[in-house]
Design a protein around this motif. Sequence first.
Motif, PDB file in Angstrom:
ATOM      1  N   CYS A  22       0.832  -1.206   0.000  1.00 28.94           N
ATOM      2  CA  CYS A  22       0.000   0.000   0.000  1.00 28.94           C
ATOM      3  C   CYS A  22       0.867   1.256   0.000  1.00 28.94           C
ATOM      4  CB  CYS A  22      -0.923   0.002   1.211  1.00 28.94           C
ATOM      5  SG  CYS A  22      -2.216  -1.267   1.170  1.00 28.94           S
ATOM      6  N   ALA A  25       2.268   1.744  -3.446  1.00 28.72           N
ATOM      7  CA  ALA A  25       1.262   2.266  -4.373  1.00 28.72           C
ATOM      8  C   ALA A  25       0.991   3.742  -4.132  1.00 28.72           C
ATOM      9  CB  ALA A  25      -0.028   1.459  -4.228  1.00 28.72           C
ATOM     10  N   ALA A  29       1.648   6.767  -6.794  1.00 29.55           N
ATOM     11  CA  ALA A  29       0.580   7.678  -7.206  1.00 29.55           C
ATOM     12  C   ALA A  29       0.911   9.119  -6.881  1.00 29.55           C
ATOM     13  CB  ALA A  29      -0.725   7.280  -6.523  1.00 29.55           C
ATOM     14  N   ILE A 193      -7.164  -5.835  -5.499  1.00 30.40           N
ATOM     15  CA  ILE A 193      -7.326  -4.383  -5.626  1.00 30.40           C
ATOM     16  C   ILE A 193      -6.159  -3.778  -6.396  1.00 30.40           C
ATOM     17  CG2 ILE A 193      -7.387  -2.235  -4.318  1.00 30.40           C
ATOM     18  CD1 ILE A 193      -8.873  -3.775  -2.116  1.00 30.40           C
ATOM     19  N   THR A 194      -4.945  -4.254  -6.113  1.00 30.61           N
ATOM     20  CA  THR A 194      -3.774  -3.728  -6.814  1.00 30.61           C
ATOM     21  C   THR A 194      -3.846  -4.039  -8.291  1.00 30.61           C
ATOM     22  OG1 THR A 194      -2.475  -4.087  -4.802  1.00 30.61           O
ATOM     23  CG2 THR A 194      -1.254  -3.694  -6.834  1.00 30.61           C
ATOM     24  N   ARG A 195      -4.310  -5.215  -8.627  1.00 27.65           N
ATOM     25  CA  ARG A 195      -4.413  -5.563 -10.045  1.00 27.65           C
ATOM     26  C   ARG A 195      -5.424  -4.675 -10.765  1.00 27.65           C
ATOM     27  NH1 ARG A 195      -2.750  -9.488 -13.359  1.00 27.65           N
ATOM     28  NH2 ARG A 195      -4.012  -9.943 -15.195  1.00 27.65           N
ATOM     29  N   MET A 196      -6.519  -4.353 -10.095  1.00 28.06           N
ATOM     30  CA  MET A 196      -7.524  -3.505 -10.728  1.00 28.06           C
ATOM     31  C   MET A 196      -7.065  -2.062 -10.849  1.00 28.06           C
ATOM     32  SD  MET A 196     -11.190  -4.855  -9.241  1.00 28.06           S
ATOM     33  CE  MET A 196     -10.724  -4.684  -7.523  1.00 28.06           C
ATOM     34  N   GLU A 197      -6.303  -1.590  -9.859  1.00 28.83           N
ATOM     35  CA  GLU A 197      -5.960  -0.173  -9.815  1.00 28.83           C
ATOM     36  C   GLU A 197      -4.615   0.153 -10.450  1.00 28.83           C
ATOM     37  OE1 GLU A 197      -7.910   2.195  -8.777  1.00 28.83           O
ATOM     38  OE2 GLU A 197      -9.523   0.864  -8.126  1.00 28.83           O
ATOM     39  N   VAL A 198      -3.647  -0.756 -10.358  1.00 30.67           N
ATOM     40  CA  VAL A 198      -2.269  -0.415 -10.723  1.00 30.67           C
ATOM     41  C   VAL A 198      -1.746  -1.227 -11.899  1.00 30.67           C
ATOM     42  CG1 VAL A 198       0.057  -0.077  -9.782  1.00 30.67           C
ATOM     43  CG2 VAL A 198      -1.902   0.103  -8.273  1.00 30.67           C
TER      44      VAL A 198
END
Length: 265
Positions: A22, A25, A29, A193-198
């Motif tokens: 986190c 990430a 960002a 979540i990381t796969r969807m966002e990053v």
Amino acid sequence: MFWVLFLLSAWAVAGLSCLRLCLAAVRAAAVAPHGVAREHALTLYEAAFLSGGPRRVADLTLVSMARQRRLLLAHTGWATVVDPCGRDDMERSVIGAIGPGGQSRIAPLRSTAAGAEAIRGLADRLVGAGLAAPDGGADGVAAGVRRVRVAAVAVCALGAAALALPLPANQPRPLIALWFALPLALTLGCLAITRMEVHPYSRWASPAGQRLIGALVRQADGTADDRTYLTSVAVRGVHAIGEPDLRAAFAHREKYAGDHWERRA
């Protein structure tokens, strides 16, 4: 109650790895693209570094020189200098790595060229422009994802070890398994979540660098010209090489050990 120690270890491993991911990430960002990053037109060397790091730059240089018939890459895994005059710093680094004899095995040549000063300077410029991840992405999102994946496996192993212990009759195994499912759900949820966002994850490129690589690929017109061919090599690596003999030259996986060569299994 020994299984509680395994559970605490599972929570510690899962929580620490997810926290580091986190933080990585958030740092990625928070890096605002510099003005040069928004308007920067990637060179092939820069695209190669952002896609695959120093070794990708060395591979691109070798392929480019081979296509221009200034370097011979034999399918046996040897590189031979045809034109000893490099046209830029990268080519001069490759020729210098081959040595005065004009011949070298490709495997150590790639490693030596990847550590050349010219590539280190390229990396520094890309980091300064906000396009590359500092320190090779050692604390980046890609490294964080790998740590969370390892943590998920570790949680499963700790859960299996706890269930293998002798347990009192008043402690049902399904309930213990449910307790271990919680840290496992944490790691899997973090990965999702990381796969969807990053996604896609990159060890070398910052988010701004990844956007420029995507734009470079989209701008390729799909024709068979030399620029498009080398762009494919820069972005995808030696797997994009179409010539069988040239691909065979990079297929050797020898490891230099002392004064002799050992082929890897």
